[in-house]
Design a protein around this motif. Sequence first.
Motif, PDB file in Angstrom:
ATOM      1  N   SER A 223       8.438   5.573   0.480  1.00  0.00           N
ATOM      2  CA  SER A 223       7.994   5.312   1.851  1.00  0.00           C
ATOM      3  C   SER A 223       8.701   4.113   2.471  1.00  0.00           C
ATOM      4  O   SER A 223       9.278   3.281   1.765  1.00  0.00           O
ATOM      5  N   PRO A 224       8.641   3.994   3.798  1.00  0.00           N
ATOM      6  CA  PRO A 224       9.307   2.875   4.478  1.00  0.00           C
ATOM      7  C   PRO A 224       8.630   1.530   4.278  1.00  0.00           C
ATOM      8  O   PRO A 224       9.224   0.503   4.586  1.00  0.00           O
ATOM      9  N   TYR A 225       7.383   1.531   3.779  1.00  0.00           N
ATOM     10  CA  TYR A 225       6.672   0.272   3.546  1.00  0.00           C
ATOM     11  C   TYR A 225       6.356   0.094   2.063  1.00  0.00           C
ATOM     12  O   TYR A 225       5.996   1.052   1.373  1.00  0.00           O
ATOM     13  N   ILE A 226       6.505  -1.150   1.599  1.00  0.00           N
ATOM     14  CA  ILE A 226       6.280  -1.499   0.208  1.00  0.00           C
ATOM     15  C   ILE A 226       5.246  -2.625   0.150  1.00  0.00           C
ATOM     16  O   ILE A 226       5.311  -3.578   0.941  1.00  0.00           O
ATOM     17  N   ILE A 227       4.298  -2.524  -0.759  1.00  0.00           N
ATOM     18  CA  ILE A 227       3.343  -3.624  -0.959  1.00  0.00           C
ATOM     19  C   ILE A 227       4.098  -4.798  -1.580  1.00  0.00           C
ATOM     20  O   ILE A 227       4.647  -4.697  -2.676  1.00  0.00           O
ATOM     21  N   GLU A 237      -0.504  -6.974   1.956  1.00  0.00           N
ATOM     22  CA  GLU A 237       0.618  -7.073   2.882  1.00  0.00           C
ATOM     23  C   GLU A 237       1.728  -6.112   2.467  1.00  0.00           C
ATOM     24  O   GLU A 237       2.135  -6.075   1.308  1.00  0.00           O
ATOM     25  N   LEU A 238       2.185  -5.318   3.432  1.00  0.00           N
ATOM     26  CA  LEU A 238       3.282  -4.394   3.212  1.00  0.00           C
ATOM     27  C   LEU A 238       4.466  -4.816   4.080  1.00  0.00           C
ATOM     28  O   LEU A 238       4.289  -5.278   5.218  1.00  0.00           O
ATOM     29  N   THR A 239       5.660  -4.669   3.540  1.00  0.00           N
ATOM     30  CA  THR A 239       6.878  -5.057   4.236  1.00  0.00           C
ATOM     31  C   THR A 239       7.761  -3.830   4.444  1.00  0.00           C
ATOM     32  O   THR A 239       7.898  -2.998   3.537  1.00  0.00           O
ATOM     33  N   ARG A 240       8.350  -3.743   5.609  1.00  0.00           N
ATOM     34  CA  ARG A 240       9.257  -2.628   5.892  1.00  0.00           C
ATOM     35  C   ARG A 240      10.519  -2.752   5.045  1.00  0.00           C
ATOM     36  O   ARG A 240      11.134  -3.807   4.975  1.00  0.00           O
ATOM     37  N   ASP A 241      10.886  -1.662   4.412  1.00  0.00           N
ATOM     38  CA  ASP A 241      12.088  -1.612   3.586  1.00  0.00           C
ATOM     39  C   ASP A 241      13.284  -1.360   4.501  1.00  0.00           C
ATOM     40  O   ASP A 241      13.456  -0.265   5.026  1.00  0.00           O
ATOM     41  N   GLU A 242      14.118  -2.376   4.718  1.00  0.00           N
ATOM     42  CA  GLU A 242      15.265  -2.231   5.600  1.00  0.00           C
ATOM     43  C   GLU A 242      16.262  -1.203   5.078  1.00  0.00           C
ATOM     44  O   GLU A 242      17.082  -0.673   5.840  1.00  0.00           O
ATOM     45  N   ASP A 243      16.198  -0.935   3.768  1.00  0.00           N
ATOM     46  CA  ASP A 243      17.088   0.060   3.175  1.00  0.00           C
ATOM     47  C   ASP A 243      16.398   1.409   3.011  1.00  0.00           C
ATOM     48  O   ASP A 243      16.872   2.255   2.241  1.00  0.00           O
ATOM     49  N   THR A 261       6.105  -6.056   9.291  1.00  0.00           N
ATOM     50  CA  THR A 261       5.007  -6.424   8.395  1.00  0.00           C
ATOM     51  C   THR A 261       3.712  -5.750   8.828  1.00  0.00           C
ATOM     52  O   THR A 261       3.366  -5.740  10.011  1.00  0.00           O
ATOM     53  N   LEU A 262       3.013  -5.191   7.846  1.00  0.00           N
ATOM     54  CA  LEU A 262       1.659  -4.659   8.048  1.00  0.00           C
ATOM     55  C   LEU A 262       0.743  -5.425   7.109  1.00  0.00           C
ATOM     56  O   LEU A 262       0.962  -5.435   5.897  1.00  0.00           O
ATOM     57  N   ARG A 263      -0.257  -6.048   7.663  1.00  0.00           N
ATOM     58  CA  ARG A 263      -1.160  -6.858   6.836  1.00  0.00           C
ATOM     59  C   ARG A 263      -2.600  -6.444   7.108  1.00  0.00           C
ATOM     60  O   ARG A 263      -3.016  -6.338   8.268  1.00  0.00           O
ATOM     61  N   MET A 264      -3.349  -6.176   6.035  1.00  0.00           N
ATOM     62  CA  MET A 264      -4.760  -5.838   6.145  1.00  0.00           C
ATOM     63  C   MET A 264      -5.578  -7.013   5.609  1.00  0.00           C
ATOM     64  O   MET A 264      -5.483  -7.353   4.435  1.00  0.00           O
ATOM     65  N   GLU A 265      -6.347  -7.632   6.484  1.00  0.00           N
ATOM     66  CA  GLU A 265      -7.243  -8.716   6.093  1.00  0.00           C
ATOM     67  C   GLU A 265      -8.641  -8.141   5.873  1.00  0.00           C
ATOM     68  O   GLU A 265      -9.080  -7.260   6.614  1.00  0.00           O
ATOM     69  N   PHE A 266      -9.347  -8.654   4.869  1.00  0.00           N
ATOM     70  CA  PHE A 266     -10.668  -8.133   4.525  1.00  0.00           C
ATOM     71  C   PHE A 266     -11.732  -9.206   4.733  1.00  0.00           C
ATOM     72  O   PHE A 266     -11.531 -10.381   4.395  1.00  0.00           O
ATOM     73  N   PHE A 267     -12.882  -8.776   5.292  1.00  0.00           N
ATOM     74  CA  PHE A 267     -13.960  -9.696   5.637  1.00  0.00           C
ATOM     75  C   PHE A 267     -15.293  -9.152   5.131  1.00  0.00           C
ATOM     76  O   PHE A 267     -15.443  -7.944   4.913  1.00  0.00           O
ATOM     77  N   GLY A 268     -16.242 -10.054   4.999  1.00  0.00           N
ATOM     78  CA  GLY A 268     -17.535  -9.680   4.449  1.00  0.00           C
ATOM     79  C   GLY A 268     -18.411  -8.889   5.398  1.00  0.00           C
ATOM     80  O   GLY A 268     -19.280  -8.142   4.962  1.00  0.00           O
ATOM     81  N   ASP A 269     -18.214  -9.063   6.710  1.00  0.00           N
ATOM     82  CA  ASP A 269     -19.037  -8.325   7.668  1.00  0.00           C
ATOM     83  C   ASP A 269     -18.281  -8.180   8.982  1.00  0.00           C
ATOM     84  O   ASP A 269     -17.198  -8.749   9.174  1.00  0.00           O
TER      85      ASP A 269
END
Length: 610
Positions: A223-227, A237-243, A261-269
């Motif tokens: 895939s185009p994104y790598i953790i 956090e996932l980063t776009r693979d330029e290659d 960059t795709l970043r998923m932040e997690f919260f308690g509520d």
Amino acid sequence: MTNRPSTAIGALWRGIALAATTSLLALGAAAEPMHGIAMYGEPALPADFDHLPYANPDAPKGGRMVTANVGSFDSLNPFITKGSVHWQLRYLMGESLMARSLDEPFTLYGLLAESVETADDRSWVEFTLRPEARFSDGSPVTVEDVIWSYETLGTEGHPRYQGFYGKVESIEQTGERSVRLTFNTEDRELALLAGLRPILQKSQWDGLAFAESGLDTIPVVSSPYIITDFEAGRFIELTRDEDYWGYGVVPFVNGLYNLDTLRMEFFGDETAAFEAFKVGDVNTNREFNVAKWTTQYDFALMQSGDYVRSILPHSRPSGITGFVMNTRLPQFQDIRVRDALLHAFNFEFINEAMTGGEQPRITSYFSNSPLAMQEGPATGRVLEFLEPYADQIPEDAISGYALPVSDGSERNRANIARALDLMEQAGWTVQDGVMKNDAGEAFTFEILLKSGSSENQSIIDMYVESLRRLGITPTITVVDNAQYAERTDAYDFGMTYYRRGLSLSPGNEQFLYWGSEAADVEGGRNLMGVKSEAIDAMIDRLLTSESQDDFLAATRALDRLLTAGRYVLPIYQWNISRIAHDKRLKYPETMPIFGDWPGWQPDVWWWDEG
């Protein structure tokens, strides 16, 4: 800001409307390699298409998207049952042989595969891999990887993959870059589903227990994104693979995967998650509460214009959202009890309290689409399909059913009276203020909720007050993400929050959602536990239909059975999406018919500093 849909609702069926003629012609044609495949008729885009109609081929690369997620995670492998995995990972990891267009009811175009070929009756399908296809470590994607992925996911993977693999008679290499799957079941959708299985790297898992992995092993994908970074329970956090191998090779991806960059932040509520958005730690937020949308989006970043609000249309079915009753338990097996609990659910009062009365209610599983059951008695092909099961299904599945409606007052007198009558018919009466049966046993059940969901908690609090008027006092249990996943996987609940998104091309996933065989599969998706010969038959009909009319009738008949079965207390439908976001996050003006759906955000978005 409101975008226009690329296709009006009257034209949704451009891929299906050709079925009566095109599919019949196709039955007599010789199979040959194609650039795409449709459930009915031919793909809308030609073999030499340059990009998807809803993608921007000139979108710049760069920027970042940060989302807020309530809950936690303890696994990075979205392809197995074990662990709690962020829902979006399976859409961002593990490319498939074909990819789905969001602008057609069910059409796939080549991704890892450069071509697809299938029998006239779709009893087999063959894919030819692109020679350029590569995993993120640079190694080629091979037929061996494809066969291993199908076999492993089909035997050790999540139930969503195992159901499909049970219909595969054989899988074999037919050339240096080609693989053929032959099916043991008459099911025209299988040829398409075969193109949607994620392809993983076989060599990565040598000596490792695939089904037991979690945070210890990140799957190698193409895939185009790598953790690239994560902290358990805190962020991914996932980063776009330029290659990334697909750029400049695959027409389908032209204009997609633009953000670095795709970043998923997690919260308690939900409160903490929204606060993070308000101060800019998160830069996009999907809002489901219209009252909150109109009253709480006046914070500084909005006032300055740095953040904006977008309203996005779609033409897909509402799906079902609400609170599901577990019919595996004796107290929910009588439809009169389920009907009583539906009458006690005072939606009109709850909707006014939660949204100011602004959100329309879900009226059936496929409401907001041409697939929805029609008002009044069943007629025509729908009636013809249902009549053989008349003695097994609710009478009003044929005569006509609609959800109970209250007068909007808190006391909901008429519906409470009807609920009491239904409970009495089922053998339950109020004795000394408590609903009991003839043996003196109290009627009660457990409502299981996930921690952090304040909206669901508020709805349930109001519902419990209504139930008390029936002499019913349920137990409310709130647990964390891991416990919630464990308990729902084991069907250890009486009632819980329930959401099933449905598409314009329902298929084999319907067996997973409400098929009899899925009812006892641990970790399955048939949370209601329904086992119905009629429901199974309608799903089978929609899978084997060779005409638009039969497909439409089978789906409308299925909708009648599910809705009249009274398995879920439905709440709101969202016929638009409300997304607030950083003004530098852009998306194309043209919306696909599926709208805001997996494959649209973050896929077609880009970052523009200007």
